[in-house]
Scaffold this active site. Sequence first.
Site, PDB file in Angstrom:
ATOM      1  CB  SER A 165     -26.449 -41.717 -11.686  1.00 40.35           C
ATOM      2  OG  SER A 165     -25.163 -40.386 -12.450  1.00 40.35           O
ATOM      3  CG  HIS A 167     -22.457 -37.508 -11.909  1.00 40.21           C
ATOM      4  ND1 HIS A 167     -21.614 -36.348 -12.290  1.00 40.21           N
ATOM      5  CD2 HIS A 167     -22.200 -38.551 -13.243  1.00 40.21           C
ATOM      6  CE1 HIS A 167     -20.690 -36.765 -12.273  1.00 40.21           C
ATOM      7  NE2 HIS A 167     -20.204 -38.249 -12.896  1.00 40.21           N
ATOM      8  CG  ASP A 174     -17.727 -37.041 -14.749  1.00 43.45           C
ATOM      9  OD1 ASP A 174     -17.245 -38.067 -14.224  1.00 43.45           O
ATOM     10  OD2 ASP A 174     -19.202 -36.629 -15.471  1.00 43.45           O
ATOM     11  CD  GLU A 223     -16.868 -43.166 -16.580  1.00 42.61           C
ATOM     12  OE1 GLU A 223     -17.855 -43.017 -14.454  1.00 42.61           O
ATOM     13  OE2 GLU A 223     -18.828 -44.026 -16.549  1.00 42.61           O
ATOM     14  CG  HIS A 226     -17.085 -40.934 -12.027  1.00 45.16           C
ATOM     15  ND1 HIS A 226     -18.652 -40.638 -12.393  1.00 45.16           N
ATOM     16  CD2 HIS A 226     -17.237 -41.453 -10.894  1.00 45.16           C
ATOM     17  CE1 HIS A 226     -19.341 -40.832 -11.292  1.00 45.16           C
ATOM     18  NE2 HIS A 226     -18.482 -41.313 -10.417  1.00 45.16           N
TER      19      HIS A 226
HETATM   20 ZN   LIG Z   1     -19.152 -39.070 -13.987  1.00 46.61          ZN
END
Ligand SMILES: [Zn+2]
Length: 253
Positions: A165, A167, A174, A223, A226
């Site tokens: 990820s 993140h 996000d 997305e 993101h």
């Molecule tokens: Zn994300």
Amino acid sequence: MPLLKAPHQISVVEAAPPKYLTTANVNLRKGSGTKHRVILTIPKGKNVPYLKKKGNGFKQNIKGAKKYSSTTYAAPSTKTPGTYVKGVLIVNKKYKLPATYNSGEQKQARKAVDAMIKKAKKDHVRLTAFSTFRSYDRQRVLYNNYVASHGKKQADRFSARPGHSEHQTGLAFDIGGANSKHWAENSFAKTKEAKWIAKHAHKFGFIIRYPKGKEKITGYQYEPWHLRYLGTTNAKKVKKSGKTLEEYLNLKG
Ligand SMILES: [Zn+2]
């Protein structure tokens, strides 16, 4: 007896022009606004004189000539673990981070996201970073839950396996708008907040990491919320190229 100082001890304090300390690299441009050519980049930590504040930057007086500046956001450190391609940390379905890397948000990226939120507010657009750093363990729990509820094949379209990820890098944010029902939903793309991000995020060093119609390349469905921090220079180049990060760096997703 009056106290007299020898002439060489007297210092004359002259009215100095106001100066500002640069807290990031600052681009000096020919005109006001980022469409103008960069003449020189003033490094972080320099005192610069200025004439007046103008938009995002300052109208400046350097060597008697009027110039304009705008803030840039530096590229993140290349000292954190992981795979780097042309100085860019790559985390995707192929490249992962060690489970032990757990450093939280990267400061530079947080500063940039805060500046972006502040600028959006001036444009009457309310942005919120609703999901930022995620640890390896947290991602493992999330991914396993998605696999349990959606099956592995579906879960892999929108959730990363632990270590994979973005993140976990501390460089991904996000972003949502005023209405939380659109957060992390396809419907976000149509909101004014998503449109503002698409237009301005690169100026703060961010790219929309998973663009529309690029699932085969990035490994993830669209997305619009993101954002990945690259620093202004790279973010602008990637945006201008119209490519995904994988295509831009010529590697596999
Ligand atoms: Zn994300």
